[in-house]
Design a protein around this motif. Structure first.
Motif, PDB file in Angstrom:
ATOM      1  N   THR A   1      24.189  51.167  23.033  1.00  0.00           N
ATOM      2  CA  THR A   1      23.004  51.934  23.449  1.00  0.00           C
ATOM      3  C   THR A   1      22.797  51.847  24.958  1.00  0.00           C
ATOM      4  N   SER A   2      23.019  50.681  25.529  1.00  0.00           N
ATOM      5  CA  SER A   2      22.829  50.548  26.985  1.00  0.00           C
ATOM      6  C   SER A   2      23.898  51.326  27.745  1.00  0.00           C
ATOM      7  N   ALA A   3      25.135  51.347  27.213  1.00  0.00           N
ATOM      8  CA  ALA A   3      26.186  52.164  27.840  1.00  0.00           C
ATOM      9  C   ALA A   3      25.807  53.632  27.766  1.00  0.00           C
ATOM     10  N   GLY A   4      25.260  54.063  26.619  1.00  0.00           N
ATOM     11  CA  GLY A   4      24.783  55.436  26.497  1.00  0.00           C
ATOM     12  C   GLY A   4      23.688  55.747  27.494  1.00  0.00           C
ATOM     13  N   LEU A   5      22.813  54.782  27.731  1.00  0.00           N
ATOM     14  CA  LEU A   5      21.709  54.965  28.681  1.00  0.00           C
ATOM     15  C   LEU A   5      22.223  55.193  30.088  1.00  0.00           C
ATOM     16  N   ILE A   6      23.130  54.340  30.558  1.00  0.00           N
ATOM     17  CA  ILE A   6      23.587  54.483  31.948  1.00  0.00           C
ATOM     18  C   ILE A   6      24.512  55.692  32.106  1.00  0.00           C
ATOM     19  N   LEU A   7      25.226  56.070  31.039  1.00  0.00           N
ATOM     20  CA  LEU A   7      26.010  57.309  31.099  1.00  0.00           C
ATOM     21  C   LEU A   7      25.084  58.512  31.249  1.00  0.00           C
ATOM     22  N   GLN A   8      23.949  58.470  30.567  1.00  0.00           N
ATOM     23  CA  GLN A   8      22.957  59.536  30.691  1.00  0.00           C
ATOM     24  C   GLN A   8      22.432  59.613  32.124  1.00  0.00           C
ATOM     25  N   LEU A   9      22.166  58.452  32.725  1.00  0.00           N
ATOM     26  CA  LEU A   9      21.663  58.418  34.097  1.00  0.00           C
ATOM     27  C   LEU A   9      22.698  58.967  35.073  1.00  0.00           C
ATOM     28  N   ALA A  10      23.964  58.609  34.876  1.00  0.00           N
ATOM     29  CA  ALA A  10      25.025  59.113  35.755  1.00  0.00           C
ATOM     30  C   ALA A  10      25.176  60.621  35.596  1.00  0.00           C
ATOM     31  N   ARG A  11      25.124  61.112  34.361  1.00  0.00           N
ATOM     32  CA  ARG A  11      25.249  62.554  34.121  1.00  0.00           C
ATOM     33  C   ARG A  11      24.100  63.315  34.787  1.00  0.00           C
ATOM     34  N   GLU A  12      22.921  62.733  34.740  1.00  0.00           N
ATOM     35  CA  GLU A  12      21.756  63.368  35.362  1.00  0.00           C
ATOM     36  C   GLU A  12      21.926  63.454  36.875  1.00  0.00           C
ATOM     37  N   GLN A  13      22.442  62.395  37.496  1.00  0.00           N
ATOM     38  CA  GLN A  13      22.670  62.425  38.942  1.00  0.00           C
ATOM     39  C   GLN A  13      23.681  63.496  39.319  1.00  0.00           C
ATOM     40  N   LEU A  14      24.763  63.594  38.554  1.00  0.00           N
ATOM     41  CA  LEU A  14      25.792  64.596  38.845  1.00  0.00           C
ATOM     42  C   LEU A  14      25.243  66.007  38.665  1.00  0.00           C
ATOM     43  N   ALA A  15      24.431  66.195  37.619  1.00  0.00           N
ATOM     44  CA  ALA A  15      23.854  67.517  37.359  1.00  0.00           C
ATOM     45  C   ALA A  15      22.898  67.924  38.479  1.00  0.00           C
ATOM     46  N   GLN A  16      22.076  66.979  38.961  1.00  0.00           N
ATOM     47  CA  GLN A  16      21.131  67.286  40.027  1.00  0.00           C
ATOM     48  C   GLN A  16      21.835  67.547  41.363  1.00  0.00           C
ATOM     49  N   ARG A  17      23.069  67.057  41.472  1.00  0.00           N
ATOM     50  CA  ARG A  17      23.885  67.335  42.670  1.00  0.00           C
ATOM     51  C   ARG A  17      24.611  68.668  42.534  1.00  0.00           C
ATOM     52  N   ASN A  18      24.341  69.380  41.410  1.00  0.00           N
ATOM     53  CA  ASN A  18      24.939  70.693  41.133  1.00  0.00           C
ATOM     54  C   ASN A  18      26.462  70.640  41.021  1.00  0.00           C
ATOM     55  N   ILE A  19      26.957  69.530  40.461  1.00  0.00           N
ATOM     56  CA  ILE A  19      28.384  69.411  40.194  1.00  0.00           C
ATOM     57  C   ILE A  19      28.722  70.231  38.954  1.00  0.00           C
ATOM     58  N   ASN A  20      29.841  70.944  38.992  1.00  0.00           N
ATOM     59  CA  ASN A  20      30.294  71.723  37.843  1.00  0.00           C
ATOM     60  C   ASN A  20      30.345  70.847  36.598  1.00  0.00           C
ATOM     61  N   ILE A  21      29.874  71.374  35.457  1.00  0.00           N
ATOM     62  CA  ILE A  21      29.752  70.562  34.254  1.00  0.00           C
ATOM     63  C   ILE A  21      31.096  70.018  33.783  1.00  0.00           C
ATOM     64  N   ALA A  22      32.171  70.779  33.986  1.00  0.00           N
ATOM     65  CA  ALA A  22      33.497  70.289  33.596  1.00  0.00           C
ATOM     66  C   ALA A  22      33.893  69.082  34.442  1.00  0.00           C
ATOM     67  N   ILE A  23      33.562  69.128  35.743  1.00  0.00           N
ATOM     68  CA  ILE A  23      33.872  67.997  36.626  1.00  0.00           C
ATOM     69  C   ILE A  23      32.992  66.799  36.281  1.00  0.00           C
ATOM     70  N   GLN A  24      31.725  67.070  35.918  1.00  0.00           N
ATOM     71  CA  GLN A  24      30.844  65.985  35.472  1.00  0.00           C
ATOM     72  C   GLN A  24      31.485  65.197  34.341  1.00  0.00           C
ATOM     73  N   TRP A  25      31.923  65.908  33.314  1.00  0.00           N
ATOM     74  CA  TRP A  25      32.497  65.240  32.149  1.00  0.00           C
ATOM     75  C   TRP A  25      33.835  64.586  32.468  1.00  0.00           C
ATOM     76  N   LEU A  26      34.603  65.197  33.365  1.00  0.00           N
ATOM     77  CA  LEU A  26      35.872  64.593  33.771  1.00  0.00           C
ATOM     78  C   LEU A  26      35.632  63.239  34.431  1.00  0.00           C
ATOM     79  N   ILE A  27      34.645  63.177  35.322  1.00  0.00           N
ATOM     80  CA  ILE A  27      34.315  61.919  36.005  1.00  0.00           C
ATOM     81  C   ILE A  27      33.858  60.872  35.005  1.00  0.00           C
TER      82      ILE A  27
END
Length: 360
Positions: free
Chosen positions: A250-276
């Protein structure tokens, strides 16, 4: 974005849970706190005051100044400081470090699962299963993930102390230079400082608070409590180990969510978000390299904290964070600035030297 009421308890609760889980998963593979040494714990307490507390204030002050997440904020902060764009690299180092840390936590949890469960499946395959579960959980609303993690952490603590757990007795031993590295790792890397996750989770609150202390101190106290709790915990029984593994997922899921949110707010392409996210996490599926990655994880975390200390202490203009911190006394601000400019960088360099001396 979480509302103020939720954010007020989410950040400290998240700090307690993540600090406890990171320590519990990293300690067995890094040799941290193998024995219950009073002198080491006193050293750790000192590092919490002189290192963790200033950098905790640093994160909250940057959140108050920027009012956006770390990866996105570095562009504005470097422009305000008339600084080179190279300093923005720390934002990328931090956001990629988050899924890498999640992978390390899950990898060590998979080793724990193979130790306590006779499933006949290789650890790297179990790791992939745990990673998939963490990615699925990352889509659950944040407050629910935090609550699930908190329940699991508290349950593991209770079960560990009611299932015949026998901890080593406390003892006083001579202080060694090698212990400085472990204490610093415990205070900074294991507390999740430098990743910008408390910066991110506190944004709703800091926008309305007049001083950083109201947000920073609860987070710091929660981290302090987490390490104290770990002093009375050990995975010597099956049930608490399984509950801890659930908390790791659950904690790994939490920090993955936080990282995904940062990438999304930086307007990174969603495919690149998931690749990272996927690449940084699943690197740990390579069995032969995982032990090396544990070393990389520690050093990477320390380097992030070091860069932030140099950037804030020496590159940002002296007035930029004074208003954000809003200390009641100018002397307190000056002490904080000395800690960030001098004490933190030098202490982290010593910690890196100490840690490398232990593993070489």
């Amino acid at each position: 974005m979480q509302d103020n009421a939720l954010s007020r308890w989410i950040s400290p609760l998240m700090a307690f849970c993540l600090s406890f889980i990171i320590i519990a998963t990293l300690a067995p593979v890094t040799g941290i706190l193998v024995e219950r040494q009073i002198d080491f714990w006193l050293l750790w307490l000192g590092t919490m005051v002189i290192l963790a507390l200033p950098i905790c204030y640093l994160e909250i002050a940057l959140a108050k100044r920027s009012k956006i997440t770390a990866l996105q904020a570095l562009s504005n902060l470097t422009r305000d400081a008339d600084a080179s764009q190279r300093w923005r690299l720390v934002g990328w180092l931090s956001v990629i470090f988050i899924p890498f840390l999640a992978g390390g936590m899950l990898s060590n949890a998979s080793q724990l699962l193979t130790q306590f469960a006779s499933v006949g499946i290789e650890a790297h395959l179990i790791f992939i299963g745990l990673a998939i579960a963490a990615f699925v959980i990352s889509f659950v609303p944040r407050q629910i993930i935090v609550l699930l993690t908190a329940v699991a952490v508290i349950a593991s603590l209770i079960l560990a102390n009611t299932t015949g757990l026998t901890l080593p007795t406390w003892e006083v031993t001579p202080l060694a230079f090698s212990e400085w590295g472990s204490a610093t790792i415990l205070a900074l890397v294991a507390s999740g400082l430098g990743m910008g996750i408390y910066w991110q989770s506190s944004l709703a609150v800091v926008k309305t608070e007049d001083a950083a202390t109201k947000t920073a101190l609860p987070i710091w106290f929660a981290q302090l409590l987490a390490v104290v709790a770990f002093g009375f915990f050990a995975t010597q029984a099956q049930i608490p180990a399984f509950v801890l593994i659930f908390a790791v997922i659950t904690s790994a899921g939490l920090i993955l969510q936080l990282a995904r949110e940062q990438l999304a707010q930086r307007n990174i392409n969603i495919a690149i978000q998931w690749l990272i996210l996927i690449a940084a996490t699943l690197l740990w599926a390579i069995p032969a390299i995982a032990p090396i990655f544990n070393i990389v994880l520690i050093l990477w975390g320390l380097v992030i904290c070091f860069i932030y200390a140099i950037f804030v202490g020496w590159v940002m203009k002296i007035s930029h964070l004074r208003k954000a911190l809003n200390f009641s006394n100018e002397a307190v601000y000056n002490i904080w600035r000395i800690a960030v400019r001098i004490v933190l960088p030098l202490s982290i360099i010593l910690a890196i030297v100490s840690y490398l001396g232990q593993i070489l």
